[in-house]
Design a protein around this motif. Structure first.
Motif, PDB file in Angstrom:
ATOM      1  N   TYR A 219       0.840  -1.212   0.000  1.00 21.90           N
ATOM      2  CA  TYR A 219       0.000   0.000   0.000  1.00 21.90           C
ATOM      3  C   TYR A 219       0.872   1.257   0.000  1.00 21.90           C
ATOM      4  O   TYR A 219       0.655   2.185  -0.790  1.00 21.90           O
ATOM      5  CB  TYR A 219      -0.915  -0.026   1.220  1.00 21.90           C
ATOM      6  CG  TYR A 219      -1.711   1.237   1.441  1.00 21.90           C
ATOM      7  CD1 TYR A 219      -2.904   1.480   0.757  1.00 21.90           C
ATOM      8  CD2 TYR A 219      -1.277   2.197   2.360  1.00 21.90           C
ATOM      9  CE1 TYR A 219      -3.634   2.639   0.967  1.00 21.90           C
ATOM     10  CE2 TYR A 219      -1.995   3.354   2.584  1.00 21.90           C
ATOM     11  CZ  TYR A 219      -3.177   3.570   1.884  1.00 21.90           C
ATOM     12  OH  TYR A 219      -3.897   4.728   2.094  1.00 21.90           O
ATOM     13  N   SER A 240      -7.907  -4.393   3.345  1.00 17.93           N
ATOM     14  CA  SER A 240      -8.754  -5.446   2.781  1.00 17.93           C
ATOM     15  C   SER A 240     -10.227  -5.071   2.863  1.00 17.93           C
ATOM     16  O   SER A 240     -10.987  -5.290   1.908  1.00 17.93           O
ATOM     17  CB  SER A 240      -8.511  -6.769   3.520  1.00 17.93           C
ATOM     18  OG  SER A 240      -7.210  -7.256   3.282  1.00 17.93           O
ATOM     19  N   ARG A 242     -11.672  -2.083   2.918  1.00 23.10           N
ATOM     20  CA  ARG A 242     -12.022  -1.048   1.944  1.00 23.10           C
ATOM     21  C   ARG A 242     -12.021  -1.605   0.524  1.00 23.10           C
ATOM     22  O   ARG A 242     -12.867  -1.236  -0.306  1.00 23.10           O
ATOM     23  CB  ARG A 242     -11.053   0.127   2.054  1.00 23.10           C
ATOM     24  CG  ARG A 242     -11.167   0.891   3.363  1.00 23.10           C
ATOM     25  CD  ARG A 242     -10.332   2.163   3.350  1.00 23.10           C
ATOM     26  NE  ARG A 242     -10.365   2.847   4.638  1.00 23.10           N
ATOM     27  CZ  ARG A 242      -9.877   4.060   4.873  1.00 23.10           C
ATOM     28  NH1 ARG A 242      -9.287   4.730   3.871  1.00 23.10           N
ATOM     29  NH2 ARG A 242      -9.945   4.603   6.069  1.00 23.10           N
ATOM     30  N   ALA A 243     -11.075  -2.499   0.242  1.00 20.53           N
ATOM     31  CA  ALA A 243     -11.025  -3.092  -1.098  1.00 20.53           C
ATOM     32  C   ALA A 243     -12.262  -3.947  -1.353  1.00 20.53           C
ATOM     33  O   ALA A 243     -12.906  -3.834  -2.398  1.00 20.53           O
ATOM     34  CB  ALA A 243      -9.755  -3.919  -1.251  1.00 20.53           C
ATOM     35  N   CYS A 248     -12.211   1.904  -2.071  1.00 25.02           N
ATOM     36  CA  CYS A 248     -10.895   2.497  -2.321  1.00 25.02           C
ATOM     37  C   CYS A 248     -10.208   1.766  -3.481  1.00 25.02           C
ATOM     38  O   CYS A 248      -9.875   0.580  -3.361  1.00 25.02           O
ATOM     39  CB  CYS A 248     -10.036   2.422  -1.055  1.00 25.02           C
ATOM     40  SG  CYS A 248      -8.335   2.973  -1.261  1.00 25.02           S
ATOM     41  N   CYS A 251      -6.687   0.537  -2.516  1.00 23.20           N
ATOM     42  CA  CYS A 251      -6.712  -0.674  -1.694  1.00 23.20           C
ATOM     43  C   CYS A 251      -7.010  -1.897  -2.548  1.00 23.20           C
ATOM     44  O   CYS A 251      -6.430  -2.978  -2.332  1.00 23.20           O
ATOM     45  CB  CYS A 251      -7.754  -0.536  -0.582  1.00 23.20           C
ATOM     46  SG  CYS A 251      -7.316   0.694   0.681  1.00 23.20           S
ATOM     47  N   ASP A 252      -7.891  -1.750  -3.522  1.00 16.01           N
ATOM     48  CA  ASP A 252      -8.186  -2.872  -4.416  1.00 16.01           C
ATOM     49  C   ASP A 252      -6.963  -3.236  -5.243  1.00 16.01           C
ATOM     50  O   ASP A 252      -6.689  -4.413  -5.480  1.00 16.01           O
ATOM     51  CB  ASP A 252      -9.359  -2.531  -5.333  1.00 16.01           C
ATOM     52  CG  ASP A 252      -9.832  -3.750  -6.116  1.00 16.01           C
ATOM     53  OD1 ASP A 252     -10.407  -4.664  -5.495  1.00 16.01           O
ATOM     54  OD2 ASP A 252      -9.593  -3.795  -7.336  1.00 16.01           O
ATOM     55  N   GLU A 253      -6.209  -2.231  -5.672  1.00 19.99           N
ATOM     56  CA  GLU A 253      -4.977  -2.499  -6.417  1.00 19.99           C
ATOM     57  C   GLU A 253      -3.979  -3.235  -5.540  1.00 19.99           C
ATOM     58  O   GLU A 253      -3.261  -4.130  -6.011  1.00 19.99           O
ATOM     59  CB  GLU A 253      -4.374  -1.193  -6.927  1.00 19.99           C
ATOM     60  CG  GLU A 253      -3.133  -1.405  -7.785  1.00 19.99           C
ATOM     61  CD  GLU A 253      -2.480  -0.105  -8.239  1.00 19.99           C
ATOM     62  OE1 GLU A 253      -1.498  -0.176  -9.003  1.00 19.99           O
ATOM     63  OE2 GLU A 253      -2.937   0.979  -7.811  1.00 19.99           O
ATOM     64  N   LEU A 255      -4.647  -5.397  -3.157  1.00 18.99           N
ATOM     65  CA  LEU A 255      -5.040  -6.805  -3.115  1.00 18.99           C
ATOM     66  C   LEU A 255      -4.700  -7.522  -4.417  1.00 18.99           C
ATOM     67  O   LEU A 255      -4.261  -8.680  -4.402  1.00 18.99           O
ATOM     68  CB  LEU A 255      -6.536  -6.938  -2.834  1.00 18.99           C
ATOM     69  CG  LEU A 255      -7.025  -6.629  -1.425  1.00 18.99           C
ATOM     70  CD1 LEU A 255      -8.467  -7.104  -1.251  1.00 18.99           C
ATOM     71  CD2 LEU A 255      -6.140  -7.257  -0.359  1.00 18.99           C
ATOM     72  N   GLU A 256      -4.902  -6.845  -5.537  1.00 16.72           N
ATOM     73  CA  GLU A 256      -4.597  -7.465  -6.826  1.00 16.72           C
ATOM     74  C   GLU A 256      -3.100  -7.742  -6.956  1.00 16.72           C
ATOM     75  O   GLU A 256      -2.691  -8.826  -7.412  1.00 16.72           O
ATOM     76  CB  GLU A 256      -5.079  -6.565  -7.964  1.00 16.72           C
ATOM     77  CG  GLU A 256      -4.981  -7.199  -9.346  1.00 16.72           C
ATOM     78  CD  GLU A 256      -5.961  -8.339  -9.566  1.00 16.72           C
ATOM     79  OE1 GLU A 256      -5.869  -8.987 -10.624  1.00 16.72           O
ATOM     80  OE2 GLU A 256      -6.810  -8.610  -8.687  1.00 16.72           O
ATOM     81  N   ARG A 292     -13.257 -12.547  -4.177  1.00 17.81           N
ATOM     82  CA  ARG A 292     -12.289 -11.570  -4.705  1.00 17.81           C
ATOM     83  C   ARG A 292     -10.991 -12.269  -5.087  1.00 17.81           C
ATOM     84  O   ARG A 292     -10.345 -11.901  -6.081  1.00 17.81           O
ATOM     85  CB  ARG A 292     -12.017 -10.468  -3.665  1.00 17.81           C
ATOM     86  CG  ARG A 292     -10.951  -9.441  -4.100  1.00 17.81           C
ATOM     87  CD  ARG A 292     -11.434  -8.642  -5.308  1.00 17.81           C
ATOM     88  NE  ARG A 292     -10.443  -7.701  -5.783  1.00 17.81           N
ATOM     89  CZ  ARG A 292      -9.478  -7.992  -6.644  1.00 17.81           C
ATOM     90  NH1 ARG A 292      -9.351  -9.239  -7.105  1.00 17.81           N
ATOM     91  NH2 ARG A 292      -8.630  -7.073  -7.063  1.00 17.81           N
ATOM     92  N   SER A 296      -9.220 -12.724  -8.920  1.00 20.36           N
ATOM     93  CA  SER A 296      -7.956 -11.998  -8.988  1.00 20.36           C
ATOM     94  C   SER A 296      -7.064 -12.605 -10.066  1.00 20.36           C
ATOM     95  O   SER A 296      -7.412 -13.603 -10.706  1.00 20.36           O
ATOM     96  CB  SER A 296      -7.234 -12.058  -7.636  1.00 20.36           C
ATOM     97  OG  SER A 296      -6.649 -13.344  -7.440  1.00 20.36           O
TER      98      SER A 296
END
Length: 340
Positions: A219, A240, A242-243, A248, A251-253, A255-256, A292, A296
C-alpha cells in the motif's frame, strides 16, 4: 483476552482417552489458538487468545487451562504445540512475536508429562490428506495426480511454506522456512515495489510482501508511486475491508498485486516440489478474501511460467476453508508420539 470460542464437530467415533484430555495449540504471531482433544477425533473447547495480551506463552497456556470449561475436563498430561517459527532444539524464539521459551521448562511449568513443539506449517501440512471436500475450495483448473507431492503456502502475520512428499505408504512433511526466500519481481510494477521496499529492508523476502505487514508495505509503495505521499496510514485489515467494500481503488490495487505475487511464489513452490498433487493455500489472509481471490490474477500468474505454463495449468490450487486445520495435523503428531 479471549477473541472467540468454537467447537469442531467430529466425524469420527469418540472413544474417551484413558490418559485424559490432550491439549492442542496453534500459535501464530497474532493469535494463540488452543483446544482439547477429549477423545479420538473429538476436538472441542477451542479458544483464541490474543498473543499481545500475555507476556509469555506459559501465561497464555495457563490462562486457557484455568478456564472453567477447560479445567472441568480434567488434568492435561499430554500437549502438542504448532508454532509459527523454526523449531530446532529446546529453545524456541518466535520470528514475528517476542515470545521465546525452553520446551523443557514450559513442559514443567504447565505440569505436562509430554510436550511436543513443531513448526505450524509442518503441522498444517500433516492435515492436508485429511481435509474433507467441503473444507477446501479450488481456484482455477487442474486435477490432482494421486501419490504426488503436495505444496502448502499461507500468508498471515508471516508467510508459511511446507509440503508433503510421497514415501510409499504415506507422506513426509517438510520442515520448511520457504517464506524467507528472496522476493523476485515479475513485472515493472513489482520492481518499483521492490525498490521501495529496499528503502526499508536490506533483504526483501517473499514474507516481507506476502503477509499482513506486506499488504501495508505494498500500500505504501503504490501510494508513493502514485505521488500520494500523504496517503492515510492503513492497517492490513482496513486495506482489505475497503477493497472488498469497493471503497478504495488503491486498496483494491493492493489486493490485486498481493494476489499476483502470491501466484508467482506458489508456482515457484509447485515446480520446486513437483507438486502435481496440488498447491494448498492457508494462512489468515486469503481465506477471508472469498470470491475476490477467485477473480484476482492469482491463477493467471500461477500459470505464467513460460515453457512450464502447460505443466502448471494441470496443477490444482485450493484455498483451505476449514476453520482450524492445524489442530488435525498436530493431533496426529501427538498421537504418533504417544503411540495412540
Amino acid at each position: 483476552m479471549i477473541v472467540s470460542t468454537h467447537n469442531v464437530p467430529s466425524q469420527q467415533s469418540a472413544s474417551p482417552r484413558a490418559d485424559g484430555p490432550r491439549l492442542l495449540a496453534d500459535i501464530g504471531g497474532t493469535n494463540a489458538r488452543f483446544a482439547l482433544q477429549l477423545a479420538s477425533g473429538h476436538i472441542e473447547q477451542i479458544e483464541v487468545l490474543a498473543c499481545e495480551a500475555y507476556a509469555t506463552l506459559a501465561d497464555a497456556l495457563r490462562a486457557y487451562l484455568a478456564l472453567p470449561q477447560v479445567a472441568a475436563a480434567g488434568a492435561v498430561r499430554h500437549a502438542a504445540i504448532a508454532i509459527a517459527n523454526p523449531v530446532d532444539g529446546d529453545i524456541v524464539r518466535m520470528t514475528n512475536h517476542h515470545w521465546e521459551f525452553s520446551v523443557a521448562e514450559l513442559r514443567a511449568a504447565c505440569g505436562f508429562d509430554t510436550l511436543v513443539v513443531v513448526n505450524d506449517f509442518y503441522a498444517l501440512a500433516r492435515a492436508l490428506p485429511h481435509l474433507a471436500p467441503e473444507h477446501k475450495h479450488q481456484v482455477g483448473g487442474g486435477t490432482a495426480r494421486p501419490q504426488a507431492a503436495l505444496g502448502l503456502i499461507g500468508a498471515g502475520t508471516g508467510l508459511g511454506v511446507s509440503g508433503l512428499i510421497p514415501n510409499g505408504a504415506g507422506y513426509t512433511a517438510l520442515q520448511s522456512e520457504g517464506g524467507h526466500v528472496t522476493f523476485s519481481p515479475a513485472n515493472a510494477r513489482e520492481l518499483a515495489i521492490l525498490q521501495y521496499a529496499w528503502g526499508e529492508f536490506e533483504h526483501v523476502s517473499a514474507e516481507r510482501l506476502l503477509s499482513g505487514a506486506g499488504v501495508e508495505l505494498i500500500y505504501r509503495a503504490l501510494a508513493h508511486a502514485a505521488g500520494m505521499e500523504q496517503a492515510e496510514a492503513l492497517s492490513a485489515p482496513e486495506i482489505s475491508r475497503r477493497a472488498l467494500a469497493g471503497e478504495c481503488a488503491l486498496c483494491d490495487e493492493v489486493l490485486e498485486v498481493f494476489c499476483g505475487m502470491l501466484g508467482t511464489v506458489a508456482a515457484n513452490l509447485a515446480v520446486t516440489l513437483g507438486a502435481q498433487g496440488g498447491i494448498y493455500i492457508g494462512g489468515g489472509i486469503v481465506p477471508r478474501l472469498g470470491e475476490r481471490f477467485d477473480r484476482s490474477c492469482f491463477r493467471q500468474r500461477f500459470e505464467a511460467k513460460g515453457r512450464f505454463a502447460d505443466y502448471l495449468a494441470q496443477v490444482p490450487t485450493w484455498v483451505i476453508t476449514a476453520p482450524y486445520p492445524a489442530f488435525i495435523g498436530v493431533s496426529a503428531i501427538l498421537a504418533e508420539q504417544l503411540g495412540a
